[in-house]
Design an enzyme around this catalytic site. Structure first.
Site, PDB file in Angstrom:
ATOM      1  CE  LYS A  10      -7.665  -3.315  -3.578  1.00 55.23           C
ATOM      2  NZ  LYS A  10      -8.215  -2.341  -2.633  1.00 55.23           N
ATOM      3  NE  ARG A  31     -13.411   3.420   5.612  1.00 56.42           N
ATOM      4  CZ  ARG A  31     -12.194   3.062   5.196  1.00 56.42           C
ATOM      5  NH1 ARG A  31     -11.196   3.004   6.061  1.00 56.42           N
ATOM      6  NH2 ARG A  31     -11.969   2.773   3.943  1.00 56.42           N
ATOM      7  CB  SER A  63      -0.892  -0.003   1.242  1.00 52.65           C
ATOM      8  OG  SER A  63      -1.468   1.273   1.441  1.00 52.65           O
ATOM      9  CG  HIS A  90     -11.517  -0.239  -0.196  1.00 53.98           C
ATOM     10  ND1 HIS A  90     -10.603   0.314  -1.068  1.00 53.98           N
ATOM     11  CD2 HIS A  90     -10.982  -0.055   1.031  1.00 53.98           C
ATOM     12  CE1 HIS A  90      -9.576   0.817  -0.389  1.00 53.98           C
ATOM     13  NE2 HIS A  90      -9.783   0.603   0.892  1.00 53.98           N
ATOM     14  NE  ARG A 115     -13.255 -12.432   6.082  1.00 52.83           N
ATOM     15  CZ  ARG A 115     -13.090 -11.403   5.252  1.00 52.83           C
ATOM     16  NH1 ARG A 115     -12.400 -11.544   4.135  1.00 52.83           N
ATOM     17  NH2 ARG A 115     -13.594 -10.220   5.533  1.00 52.83           N
ATOM     18  CB  THR A 122      -6.738   2.033  -4.863  1.00 53.51           C
ATOM     19  OG1 THR A 122      -5.961   0.855  -4.634  1.00 53.51           O
ATOM     20  CG2 THR A 122      -8.062   1.913  -4.121  1.00 53.51           C
TER      21      THR A 122
HETATM   22  C1  LIG Z   1      -7.254  -2.299   7.377  1.00 50.51           C
HETATM   23  C2  LIG Z   1      -7.404  -2.190   5.889  1.00 50.51           C
HETATM   24  C3  LIG Z   1      -6.595  -1.289   5.192  1.00 50.51           C
HETATM   25  C4  LIG Z   1      -6.699  -1.201   3.813  1.00 50.51           C
HETATM   26  N1  LIG Z   1      -5.856  -0.368   3.150  1.00 50.51           N
HETATM   27  C5  LIG Z   1      -5.898  -0.322   1.793  1.00 50.51           C
HETATM   28  C6  LIG Z   1      -4.966   0.469   1.079  1.00 50.51           C
HETATM   29  O1  LIG Z   1      -4.104   1.112   1.654  1.00 50.51           O
HETATM   30  N2  LIG Z   1      -5.070   0.487  -0.272  1.00 50.51           N
HETATM   31  C7  LIG Z   1      -6.027  -0.238  -0.957  1.00 50.51           C
HETATM   32  O2  LIG Z   1      -6.093  -0.184  -2.188  1.00 50.51           O
HETATM   33  N3  LIG Z   1      -6.906  -1.015  -0.284  1.00 50.51           N
HETATM   34  C8  LIG Z   1      -6.855  -1.083   1.055  1.00 50.51           C
HETATM   35  N4  LIG Z   1      -7.718  -1.900   1.726  1.00 50.51           N
HETATM   36  C9  LIG Z   1      -8.681  -2.732   0.967  1.00 50.51           C
HETATM   37  C10 LIG Z   1      -8.050  -4.090   0.608  1.00 50.51           C
HETATM   38  O3  LIG Z   1      -7.038  -3.940  -0.334  1.00 50.51           O
HETATM   39  C11 LIG Z   1      -9.097  -5.055   0.031  1.00 50.51           C
HETATM   40  O4  LIG Z   1      -9.770  -4.440  -1.044  1.00 50.51           O
HETATM   41  C12 LIG Z   1     -10.122  -5.540   1.051  1.00 50.51           C
HETATM   42  O5  LIG Z   1      -9.538  -5.686   2.334  1.00 50.51           O
HETATM   43  C13 LIG Z   1     -10.680  -6.865   0.587  1.00 50.51           C
HETATM   44  O6  LIG Z   1     -11.655  -7.336   1.425  1.00 50.51           O
HETATM   45  P1  LIG Z   1     -11.403  -8.406   2.616  1.00 50.51           P
HETATM   46  O7  LIG Z   1     -10.779  -7.644   3.733  1.00 50.51           O
HETATM   47  O8  LIG Z   1     -12.790  -8.863   2.907  1.00 50.51           O
HETATM   48  O9  LIG Z   1     -10.477  -9.483   2.075  1.00 50.51           O
HETATM   49  C14 LIG Z   1      -7.638  -2.002   3.112  1.00 50.51           C
HETATM   50  C15 LIG Z   1      -8.435  -2.916   3.822  1.00 50.51           C
HETATM   51  C16 LIG Z   1      -8.312  -3.021   5.186  1.00 50.51           C
HETATM   52  C17 LIG Z   1      -9.154  -4.044   5.909  1.00 50.51           C
HETATM   53  O1  LIG Z   2      -8.649   2.017   5.375  1.00 49.55           O
HETATM   54  C1  LIG Z   2      -8.686   1.756   4.179  1.00 49.55           C
HETATM   55  O2  LIG Z   2      -9.544   1.019   3.693  1.00 49.55           O
HETATM   56  C2  LIG Z   2      -7.714   2.337   3.296  1.00 49.55           C
HETATM   57  O3  LIG Z   2      -7.762   2.054   2.136  1.00 49.55           O
HETATM   58  C3  LIG Z   2      -6.674   3.253   3.789  1.00 49.55           C
HETATM   59  C4  LIG Z   2      -6.715   4.581   3.423  1.00 49.55           C
HETATM   60  C5  LIG Z   2      -5.754   5.448   3.932  1.00 49.55           C
HETATM   61  C6  LIG Z   2      -4.768   5.001   4.763  1.00 49.55           C
HETATM   62  C7  LIG Z   2      -4.745   3.674   5.109  1.00 49.55           C
HETATM   63  C8  LIG Z   2      -5.684   2.786   4.617  1.00 49.55           C
END
Ligand SMILES: Cc1cc2nc3c(=O)[nH]c(=O)nc-3n(C[C@H](O)[C@H](O)[C@H](O)COP(=O)(O)O)c2cc1C
Ligand SMILES: O=C(O)C(=O)c1ccccc1
Length: 388
Positions: A261, A188, A129, A285, A320, A179
């Site tokens: 994405k 949220r 990320s 997401h 999962r 993304t």
């Molecule tokens: C804590 C957290 C942080 C995330 N941070 C990002 C991120 O920095 N960039 C991004 O493209 N997606 C981010 N995502 C989304 C994930 O890439 C992904 O799309 C998502 O977690 C998929 O669903 P799942 O958690 O049910 O597997 C984040 C998800 C979570 C849970």
């Molecule tokens: O929390 C998230 O889903 C996410 O994509 C994110 C956005 C900014 C900083 C860290 C994670």
């Protein structure tokens, strides 16, 4: 064809029983969240587990998987299997990647470094990320020869954007994942009720803070004044206001494959192909952005049909178990990304925790694939599922 390597984790665990040894934590991939709940403080736990709004889309993601059922076939010779697949010209050991998850140090101090080591050990690509807690150079070093992709939160300062992209290419990140669905954070309540946003505390900013182009625009260094640096980065990252006509910019500054994405509509997949993109991740997401959005699995067939052979189709949101991976592949995905699952593994035990979760998922996938009568991901199609 090679032996069912990933499925061997099952035997390993049973054999440990002879020495009264147990797995490091649960092997139930649907129980990781409740188990992580006991280990994490409220803020970090809800940050990871939480979703947008009422959580309707996060629940819909899971319900869609539960609605689809596999139809196992017998006597197919599936005792010998190969989970390997090719994604964007890259050979992968299994159709699984680690989704970009930002600010991983909030669940474990080793953060992305632990994730990178665990992923590299299994040859599974990690998508780093932009909101990493460690610099992309540090993560590249931890990942060694492991396959690595880079996820872009597209800064609205072109010089900073190009500088970050150049660093990523120079450090062996092969594929860019841009993304599109998080140009601002959604509503949220889990985080708002706790006023919890790690980002604005200066966690998850290692990549911009170590970037020469970003630093050149600051009056004081991030080390001298972290708040000033965060206040410059947050609008740069959340203020992104991009339209389809900006994609040539990415194409121009990244000479590897580019994947968009957050695609959920077939027309957006067509536009991605028209813009010369190489792939899409069908994703909402993990239900963290548009509450009320359709389940990611439910839009997968239409997006895959629109993509045809012009785009590689990846999938995430709600995966999962091994069966979930099979279902997504049967509905048109080439590979899936997992997010929260490995973040919970990280919370449980750093590198070892991520490795355990990945080995559980891959073993479950391998065994479920074989017991369903298939020898490789390529054999999966709508036929593998029950309709009606
Ligand atoms: C804590 C957290 C942080 C995330 N941070 C990002 C991120 O920095 N960039 C991004 O493209 N997606 C981010 N995502 C989304 C994930 O890439 C992904 O799309 C998502 O977690 C998929 O669903 P799942 O958690 O049910 O597997 C984040 C998800 C979570 C849970
Ligand atoms: O929390 C998230 O889903 C996410 O994509 C994110 C956005 C900014 C900083 C860290 C994670």
């Amino acid at each position: 064809m090679s032996a069912p390597r990933f499925g061997d984790y099952q035997n390993e665990i049973y054999l440990h029983g002879l020495e009264d040894r147990l797995p490091p934590f649960t092997t139930d991939l649907t129980a990781l969240e409740s188990s992580a709940r006991e280990r994490l403080e409220d803020g970090p736990f809800w940050y990871v587990a939480g979703a947008a709004g009422s959580g309707a889309t996060a629940r819909a993601n899971r319900e869609a998987f539960d609605r689809h059922r596999l139809v196992p076939r017998m006597l197919t010779g599936a005792t010998v299997r190969d989970l390997g697949t090719t994604v964007l010209g890259q050979r992968l050991p299994a159709p699984v990647l680690l989704a970009p998850v930002g600010v991983q140090s909030i669940v474990h101090p080793d953060g992305e470094l632990a994730t990178a080591r665990a992923a590299a050990g299994l040859g599974v690509p990690m998508v780093l990320s932009t909101a990493s807690s460690h610099t992309l150079e540090e993560v590249a070093e931890a990942s060694g020869e492991g396959p690595r992709w880079f996820q872009l939160y597209w800064p609205n300062d072109d010089e900073v954007c190009v500088s970050i992209l150049e660093r990523a290419r120079a450090h062996g990140y092969s594929t860019l994942v841009a993304t599109l669905d998080t140009w601002t954070l959604a509503w949220r309540p889990n985080d708002l009720d706790r006023s919890y946003l790690p980002f604005i505390r200066g966690v998850g900013t290692a990549i911009p803070f170590s970037d020469p182009a970003f630093r050149a625009g600051l009056a004081t260094t991030p080390e001298e004044d972290v708040i000033a640096a965060v206040l410059r980065w947050v609008p740069m990252f959340t203020g992104t206001d991009k339209t389809w006509d900006r994609l040539p910019f990415l194409r121009e500054h990244w000479d590897g494959p580019i994947v968009l994405k957050g695609v959920q509509h077939p027309d957006d997949a067509r536009r991605a192909a028209d813009a010369g993109m190489d792939g899409v991740v069908v994703s909402n997401h993990g239900g963290r952005q548009v509450d009320g959005a359709v389940a990611s699995l439910d839009v997968l067939p239409a997006v895959a049909a629109a993509a045809g052979d012009r785009l590689e189709v990846l999938f995430d949101s709600g995966v999962r178990t091994g069966a979930d991976v099979l279902k997504a592949l049967s509905l048109g995905a080439r590979a899936v990304l997992v997010g929260r699952s490995y973040a919970y593994g990280l919370a449980h035990g750093g590198e070892e925790g991520v490795r355990h979760v990945l080995r559980c998922l891959l073993a479950d996938l391998d065994l479920t694939l074989g017991l369903s009568g298939h020898r490789s991901p390529a054999e999966l199609g709508p036929d593998a599922l029950h309709f009606g």
